[in-house]
Scaffold this active site. Structure first.
Site, mmCIF file in Angstrom:
data_model
loop_
_atom_site.group_PDB
_atom_site.id
_atom_site.type_symbol
_atom_site.label_atom_id
_atom_site.label_comp_id
_atom_site.label_asym_id
_atom_site.label_seq_id
_atom_site.Cartn_x
_atom_site.Cartn_y
_atom_site.Cartn_z
ATOM 1 N N ASP A 72 -6.754 11.749 2.329
ATOM 2 C CA ASP A 72 -5.429 11.268 2.716
ATOM 3 C C ASP A 72 -5.288 9.764 2.519
ATOM 4 O O ASP A 72 -4.184 9.245 2.356
ATOM 5 C CB ASP A 72 -5.124 11.656 4.163
ATOM 6 C CG ASP A 72 -4.859 13.141 4.271
ATOM 7 O OD1 ASP A 72 -5.839 13.911 4.300
ATOM 8 O OD2 ASP A 72 -3.678 13.541 4.252
ATOM 9 N N LYS B 199 -8.750 15.359 6.395
ATOM 10 C CA LYS B 199 -8.562 16.300 7.509
ATOM 11 C C LYS B 199 -9.726 16.265 8.488
ATOM 12 O O LYS B 199 -10.896 16.188 8.090
ATOM 13 C CB LYS B 199 -8.402 17.705 6.916
ATOM 14 C CG LYS B 199 -8.220 18.832 7.911
ATOM 15 C CD LYS B 199 -7.082 18.607 8.876
ATOM 16 C CE LYS B 199 -5.775 18.256 8.211
ATOM 17 N NZ LYS B 199 -4.788 17.655 9.177
ATOM 18 N N ALA C 79 -1.545 15.196 1.207
ATOM 19 C CA ALA C 79 -1.147 13.821 0.903
ATOM 20 C C ALA C 79 -0.255 13.698 -0.335
ATOM 21 O O ALA C 79 0.844 13.123 -0.247
ATOM 22 C CB ALA C 79 -2.403 12.955 0.783
ATOM 23 N N ARG D 225 4.568 10.663 9.135
ATOM 24 C CA ARG D 225 3.130 10.847 9.350
ATOM 25 C C ARG D 225 2.426 9.551 8.930
ATOM 26 O O ARG D 225 2.733 8.970 7.887
ATOM 27 C CB ARG D 225 2.595 12.052 8.562
ATOM 28 C CG ARG D 225 3.305 13.359 8.988
ATOM 29 C CD ARG D 225 2.578 14.593 8.515
ATOM 30 N NE ARG D 225 1.287 14.726 9.183
ATOM 31 C CZ ARG D 225 0.343 15.586 8.796
ATOM 32 N NH1 ARG D 225 0.537 16.351 7.747
ATOM 33 N NH2 ARG D 225 -0.800 15.667 9.460
#
Lengths: 348, 348
Positions: free
Chosen positions: B238, B249, B47, B88
């Site tokens: 993140d 994750k 991140a 993303r």
């Protein structure tokens, strides 16, 4: 029917489970030593399948002996059994099958039966173990199907399927039986690192039977459970202690905790030969440590830095309190397992 | 110091994280489009690192424009930012860094600053974000080190290390800082399927720092916890919602449940830029679904049967109730997070 292992006049023919799903090739073991190697290298794996394999290994050893009499053969027979028993430590079915062959040999040898006849009786015994294994899977399937949801997602870990037995499977037998009864199941398959029995073997079996299948990485199960995608979990077992503690493929304990946290039933399906009443609790079950290379390499390619430490236990123990029910060919048992296992032992 | 990403006169130089640990190679992105590709293909990941990368991507876009004035450049600037933001969806640091560049551009363009000067100020801003990221990691490390055991095993998942930031790392910064203080930690590293950030990246970083490291498959954590080998868990993030729910994750949620079940503290270490007070709870965090090929193939070799269904969410959400503490560069927060995050926001 998946030809996991087949007795032939030349020896035991194994589908090579290290090559599936992309390559369907076969290995012929013509000596007991080759059978032992097939078990160690996981050409054949799965608790019931390695039990039957070992029984046929004993047969091969007996058929190939140069001994003339049972008495002369006896010490060699012991060595054959010891070699086969030393292949893998956790699945009790291996020792159960070898012990069954040992008991028969001792009985026949003690009665003065000629060696040539003993050889034939050992083969007949191995064939019986083989046939009983399939019958057990069918019975487990019938008992377990009742426990599956009418529709929804079912998670399984590793391969407790036809490839782990002589056919039909344990956890996958339960799923197959539920589907045959018209239940609409979608199977989520943990890929099951490091050997990938889930993504390679279970997915292959289920696709062959046209059962809807989604492969996930082992670390995705909790997320799916939280989203309400999984209504039940069913796995196999390598050894079930007298109190219900269950050794199964590494990661099973993880799944059991996650299932309980999300209020999802967690079932173990295994033949009675997996139950080891001589082992009081899971703490006494020996856990095999497999070679580091299974973790450091992936499809032949190294993925970890040189020299890093690796842990690779092949199994873990799920304490009985996480297990909603244990499904065997004799029926379904629930906690307290110390009592229900003892009671079921009297049924046969 | 691991050179995760470096600004050069030619563009952004990335260590190629898809090639580690066996190959230490570099990719030079000379356009914002190439930076976007590096983020999407995970040449750079983590991140904080993708936030800083996007800031430099904005700089590259600004430096390469053919526009003569800020006003002429403005619509192109919007397109550059939109392209980088579309790489993303989950890590909020990406949007945070782009927004910071946007605010600066709007302020300067609105004040009639010449484009050539704006370009230099955008570069200076990206450099500041880079420097602040390292400083944040050091501060997080100092706060988090207190929480680590004096000796014992610490589990981490994925890579929240120097490779996920501009240096030192978040979860690994906490571990590094504890080790620098003389604590005797043994780090257990989840390999972190499917991309293997743990076995490839975290193991590589820790070995470079001579910190004792054991790689395990994701499904082995519960077994180690039960054996008393793990005294704490520390992971990155993140995106952290206003109530403390944490996206990280895939598999992090699994680990959090297992830790709580075994009475082991579970820590999240992340810079303040990971905290998204505009998102009320984890349910509102978008979760990226990555290509199936990450699960079906490794090193170009297929491991699953043709055509099998695949699920590959890149992240999961750990509800706040599983998190013992959140470690940021501003300090350590504990439940109730809705209050502690709000209070800490006033600190700066």
């Amino acid at each position: 029917m998946v030809p996991t292992l087949t007795w032939t006049p030349e020896g035991v023919r194994f589908i090579d489970q290290t090559k599936l799903p992309l390559e369907e090739s076969y290995v012929l073991a013509t000596t007991y030593d080759q059978v032992a190697d097939a078990i160690t290298t996981m050409v054949v794996r799965g608790a019931p399948a390695i039990g039957v394999s070992a029984a046929y290994g004993v047969v091969l050893g007996a058929l190939k002996t140069k001994a003339a009499t049972a008495q002369e053969f006896a010490p060699e027979f012991e060595r054959i059994c010891a070699r086969l028993a030393a292949t893998r430590p956790t699945a009790v079915n291996l020792f159960w099958a070898i012990d069954r062959m040992k008991r028969l040999f001792a009985k026949l040898a003690g009665s003065g039966v000629p060696l040539v006849e003993i050889q034939q009786k050992l083969l007949a015994e191995a064939n019986t173990i083989y046939d009983q294994d399939i019958a057990s899977c069918r019975a487990m399937g019938a008992f377990g199907a009742d426990l599956m949801p009418d529709e929804g997602g079912v998670l399984t870990h590793c391969n407790a399927g036809a490839l782990a037995s002589c056919g039909y499977g344990m956890a996958l037998g339960v799923i197959r039986s539920a589907v045959e009864r018209g239940k609409h199941l979608h199977v989520f398959v943990d890929e099951t690192r490091p050997f990938l029995q889930g993504s390679r073997l279970t997915a292959w079996e289920l696709m062959a039977d046209s059962i809807p299948t989604t492969v996930i990485c082992d670390n995705m199960a909790a997320s799916l459970m939280r989203k309400g995608r999984i209504q039940g979990v069913v796995v196999g077992a390598d050894r079930i202690a007298a109190n219900g503690d269950t050794a199964n493929k590494i990661g099973t304990y993880n799944v059991a905790i996650l299932a309980r946290e999300h209020g999802i039933p967690f079932y173990v399906a295994a033949p009675w030969s997996t139950i080891d009443l001589a082992t009081a609790t899971g703490d006494a079950i020996p856990i095999e440590e497999r070679p580091a290379r299974e973790v450091t390499h992936y499809a032949g390619k190294q993925v970890t830095p040189d020299g890093v430490g690796i842990s690779n236990p092949a199994f873990d123990v799920t304490p009985a309190r996480y297990i909603t029910a244990i499904i065997t060919e004799r029926g379904v048992m629930r906690a307290p397992y110390t009592e229900s296992l003892k009671e079921m032992e009297l049924v046969s």
